[in-house]
Write an enzyme that holds these catalytic residues in place. Structure first.
Site, PDB file in Angstrom:
ATOM      1  N   GLN A 115       0.845  -1.196   0.000  1.00 29.98           N
ATOM      2  CA  GLN A 115       0.000   0.000   0.000  1.00 29.98           C
ATOM      3  C   GLN A 115       0.881   1.247   0.000  1.00 29.98           C
ATOM      4  OE1 GLN A 115      -2.581   0.334   3.405  1.00 29.98           O
ATOM      5  NE2 GLN A 115      -1.124  -0.631   4.793  1.00 29.98           N
ATOM      6  N   HIS A 131      -2.507  -0.173  -4.030  1.00 29.67           N
ATOM      7  CA  HIS A 131      -3.559   0.363  -3.170  1.00 29.67           C
ATOM      8  C   HIS A 131      -3.935   1.771  -3.633  1.00 29.67           C
ATOM      9  CE1 HIS A 131      -5.485   2.108   0.451  1.00 29.67           C
ATOM     10  NE2 HIS A 131      -5.972   0.897   0.584  1.00 29.67           N
ATOM     11  N   ASP A 147      -7.740   1.000  -4.342  1.00 26.07           N
ATOM     12  CA  ASP A 147      -8.853   1.227  -3.415  1.00 26.07           C
ATOM     13  C   ASP A 147      -9.399   2.627  -3.666  1.00 26.07           C
ATOM     14  OD1 ASP A 147     -10.643   1.342  -1.341  1.00 26.07           O
ATOM     15  OD2 ASP A 147      -9.233   0.742   0.216  1.00 26.07           O
ATOM     16  N   GLU A 191     -11.167  -1.930  -5.351  1.00 23.83           N
ATOM     17  CA  GLU A 191     -11.748  -2.118  -4.016  1.00 23.83           C
ATOM     18  C   GLU A 191     -12.695  -0.975  -3.666  1.00 23.83           C
ATOM     19  OE1 GLU A 191     -10.243  -2.437   0.647  1.00 23.83           O
ATOM     20  OE2 GLU A 191      -8.823  -2.815  -0.987  1.00 23.83           O
ATOM     21  N   ASP A 209     -15.177  -4.072   0.668  1.00 20.74           N
ATOM     22  CA  ASP A 209     -14.528  -3.508   1.849  1.00 20.74           C
ATOM     23  C   ASP A 209     -15.589  -2.871   2.737  1.00 20.74           C
ATOM     24  OD1 ASP A 209     -12.980  -2.348   3.781  1.00 20.74           O
ATOM     25  OD2 ASP A 209     -11.959  -0.934   2.471  1.00 20.74           O
ATOM     26  N   GLN A 226     -12.275  -8.349   1.236  1.00 20.29           N
ATOM     27  CA  GLN A 226     -11.218  -8.025   2.187  1.00 20.29           C
ATOM     28  C   GLN A 226     -11.663  -8.470   3.572  1.00 20.29           C
ATOM     29  OE1 GLN A 226      -8.399  -4.750   4.359  1.00 20.29           O
ATOM     30  NE2 GLN A 226      -9.784  -3.988   2.824  1.00 20.29           N
ATOM     31  N   LYS A 281     -10.902  -7.708   6.986  1.00 23.15           N
ATOM     32  CA  LYS A 281     -10.218  -6.613   7.660  1.00 23.15           C
ATOM     33  C   LYS A 281      -9.972  -7.037   9.100  1.00 23.15           C
ATOM     34  CE  LYS A 281      -9.886  -1.870   6.592  1.00 23.15           C
ATOM     35  NZ  LYS A 281     -10.134  -1.099   5.379  1.00 23.15           N
ATOM     36  N   THR A 293      -5.087  -3.081   8.344  1.00 26.48           N
ATOM     37  CA  THR A 293      -4.967  -1.631   8.281  1.00 26.48           C
ATOM     38  C   THR A 293      -3.536  -1.191   8.499  1.00 26.48           C
ATOM     39  OG1 THR A 293      -5.672   0.455   9.328  1.00 26.48           O
ATOM     40  CG2 THR A 293      -5.590  -1.488  10.730  1.00 26.48           C
TER      41      THR A 293
END
Length: 436
Positions: free
Chosen positions: A181, A203, A245, A282, A316, A338, A340, A369
Site C-alpha cells: 500500500q 492500493h 482502493d 476495491e 470492503d 477483504q 479486515k 490496516t
C-alpha cells in the site's frame, strides 16, 4: 502426546495491558469524504464521526502481555483500523479507556487457564461482555493474538502450526502474495514496489474526488502510468496484479443503477489502462448499509460480466464482521472480499472467514490496516499461511518498505521452521491446492 495436549501444563498466570502507539493514524473518513481540506499531513475542519477530536489524530494501541507459569511472556497488540467508526465499524479505540477492561474482565476469565488451548481460550474471549455488549473488536483482536502466541510457545511450534491444527488446514508452502500500500505517495512508493517485485500493488489511497478526477480520469491516467513503469522497472518475468482502493468515490461519480453501460465503459477504460496486468478495484461505492452495499456490488459485478469487462471488484465497506463476509460471499457480490482483521475481533475469526471462501468463486484477501503494529502484523502473517489466503496486506504503516518486510520475512521464517521440522521427523507434506 499430541501437539494440542503438550502445552496444557503451562498456565496463564497474569494478563497485563500496556497503552501503546500504532503504526499510523485514525482518520475521520466521513469528514474527509465531506471535503475536509488537507493541511500538510493534517486536515482542516471539524470531525464528524463520534469520538474524534480532530479529522486526523494519532493512532493508539494496547499491548497485551500474558505471563505464563514458566516465566515466558506471550504478546498481542490491540489495534483498530484507520477509518474507525465508519462503514459499520466499532467506535474509535482509545487505549487509556480500554486497557483497564483487559486487566479486569479479560484477566479474570483467562488467568489459570492452560496456555496451549488456543481455541477454547479464544472462544471464552469472544463471549465476554461489558455493560451487556461484546468487547470492542480491537480488544478481542489483540488478546487473541496473545493467546495464539501463548499456544505456540506452549507447543514449541509456530503460530501457523497452532492455526493449522485448530482449523485442519495444510499451510501454504510458499509466502502468500503480499499487497503493498502506497499511501498518498502513490507514485514513488509504487516504484519501490515494482523494483522489489511485489506481487500485488499499489492500493493508491484514492479517497477523494480530487484524487480520482471529476470524471475518473486521474485514476485512468495513474493506471496507465503504473502499467508502463511495471514494464520498465519490474524484474524479469514480473507479472503483478494491480489493486486500487477508491473508498466508494466511484459511487459519487456514477449514480445507480451500477449495471449501466456508462459504468461498464469506464471500467473498460480502467482495464485498458492497466493492461496487460490484471486489475481489481476495491470499494467502488459506499451506499450506507450492508444489504444495500451487497445489492450495489452484485449489480456492478453482473454489469461488468455482461459487458465482458474483466475487472474484479473487492468488498470492503460494510464487509466487517465474519457474518458480513459470509453475506457478501453467499450473495456473489464480489470477486474478492477483504477480511479486515481488526474488525473481525478474535484473530481466529479472520482464519474462519478466509476458509469460508473455499469452494466459492470469491477469493479471500487477508487485509487489515496501516494503523496496526508489528506484533499484530506478524500474527496475521501466520493466518495468511495457515489458510493459504489469496493475498495479504503489507502492514503496518504507510511507508510500504517496512510493512512489506514485516509480512514477507515472517512468512519466510515460519515456512523455514516448518520445513526443518518436517525434515527432522522424516515426513512429507502435500502442498495445498492453489486458491489464487
Amino acid at each position: 502426546m499430541t501437539s494440542a495436549e503438550s502445552g496444557h501444563t503451562r498456565i496463564i498466570e497474569s494478563v497485563r495491558a500496556v497503552p501503546a502507539v500504532s503504526g499510523f493514524f485514525f482518520d475521520d473518513q466521513r469528514a474527509i469524504k465531506a471535503g475536509a481540506e488537507q493541511d500538510g499531513f493534517a486536515y482542516r475542519g471539524d470531525p464528524v464521526t463520534p469520538g474524534f477530536d480532530r479529522v486526523r489524530q494519532a493512532g493508539e494501541a494496547v499491548s497485551v502481555l500474558l505471563e505464563l507459569s514458566d516465566g515466558t511472556v506471550a504478546r498481542g497488540d490491540c489495534a483498530a483500523v484507520q477509518y474507525s467508526g465508519a462503514g459499520g465499524r466499532d467506535s474509535l479505540f482509545r487505549a487509556p479507556e480500554f486497557a483497564p477492561v483487559i486487566e479486569e474482565i479479560v484477566s479474570d476469565s483467562l488467568v489459570g487457564r492452560a496456555a496451549g488451548q488456543f481455541r477454547d481460550n479464544a472462544d471464552i474471549l469472544e463471549g465476554l461482555t461489558t455493560d451487556g455488549e461484546r468487547l470492542h473488536t480491537a480488544i478481542r483482536y489483540g488478546v487473541s493474538q496473545a493467546l495464539l502466541d501463548a499456544a505456540a510457545i506452549a507447543r514449541h511450534g509456530t503460530k501457523t502450526d497452532v492455526l493449522a491444527d485448530t482449523y485442519g488446514t495444510v499451510p501454504a508452502s510458499d509466502p502468500v502474495p503480499v499487497f503493498g500500500q502506497s499511501g498518498d505517495n502513490r507514485r514513488k512508493n509504487a516504484e519501490k514496489m515494482l523494483l522489489k517485485g511485489v506481487p500485488v500493488l499499489p492500493h493508491g489511497l484514492f479517497n477523494s474526488v480530487e484524487k480520482v478526477g471529476s470524471d475518473g480520469e486521474r485514476l485512468v491516467e495513474y493506471l496507465a502510468w503504473l502499467s508502463n513503469r511495471a514494464v520498465e522497472l519490474g524484474p524479469e518475468g514480473y507479472d503483478p496484479r494491480f489493486h486500487v482502493d477508491v473508498y466508494g468515490i466511484l459511487g459519487e461519480l456514477f449514480v445507480p443503477p451500477y449495471d449501466r453501460a456508462e459504468i461498464a465503459d469506464y471500467f473498460a477504460d480502467l482495464r485498458e489502462a492497466a493492461a496487460p496486468f490484471p486489475l481489481q478495484v476495491e470499494g467502488p461505492m459506499d451506499v450506507g448499509g450492508r444489504e444495500e452495499q451487497i445489492y450495489a456490488m452484485a449489480e456492478l459485478r453482473d454489469g461488468l460480466a455482461d459487458a465482458g469487462v474483466n475487472v474484479d471488484i473487492v468488498a470492503d465497506e460494510w464487509c466487517n464482521t465474519f457474518e458480513d463476509v459470509r453475506a457478501f460471499v453467499d450473495a456473489g457480490a464480489a470477486d474478492v472480499v477483504q477480511i479486515k482483521t481488526p474488525d473481525l475481533g478474535g484473530i481466529g475469526r479472520s482464519a474462519e472467514a478466509v476458509l469460508y471462501c473455499d469452494g466459492t468463486d470469491t477469493r479471500a484477501y487477508l487485509g487489515g490496516t496501516c494503523n496496526e503494529t508489528v506484533t499484530s502484523a506478524r500474527a496475521c502473517a501466520h493466518v495468511a499461511l495457515a489458510t493459504d489466503a489469496a493475498q495479504t496486506l503489507a502492514k503496518p504503516g504507510m511507508g510500504f518498505d517496512e510493512g512489506y518486510m514485516v509480512m514477507e520475512n515472517e512468512m519466510r521464517r515460519a515456512i523455514s521452521r516448518r520445513k526443518a521440522r518436517t525434515k527432522q521427523i522424516g515426513t512429507k507434506e502435500t502442498p495445498n491446492e492453489t486458491r489464487r
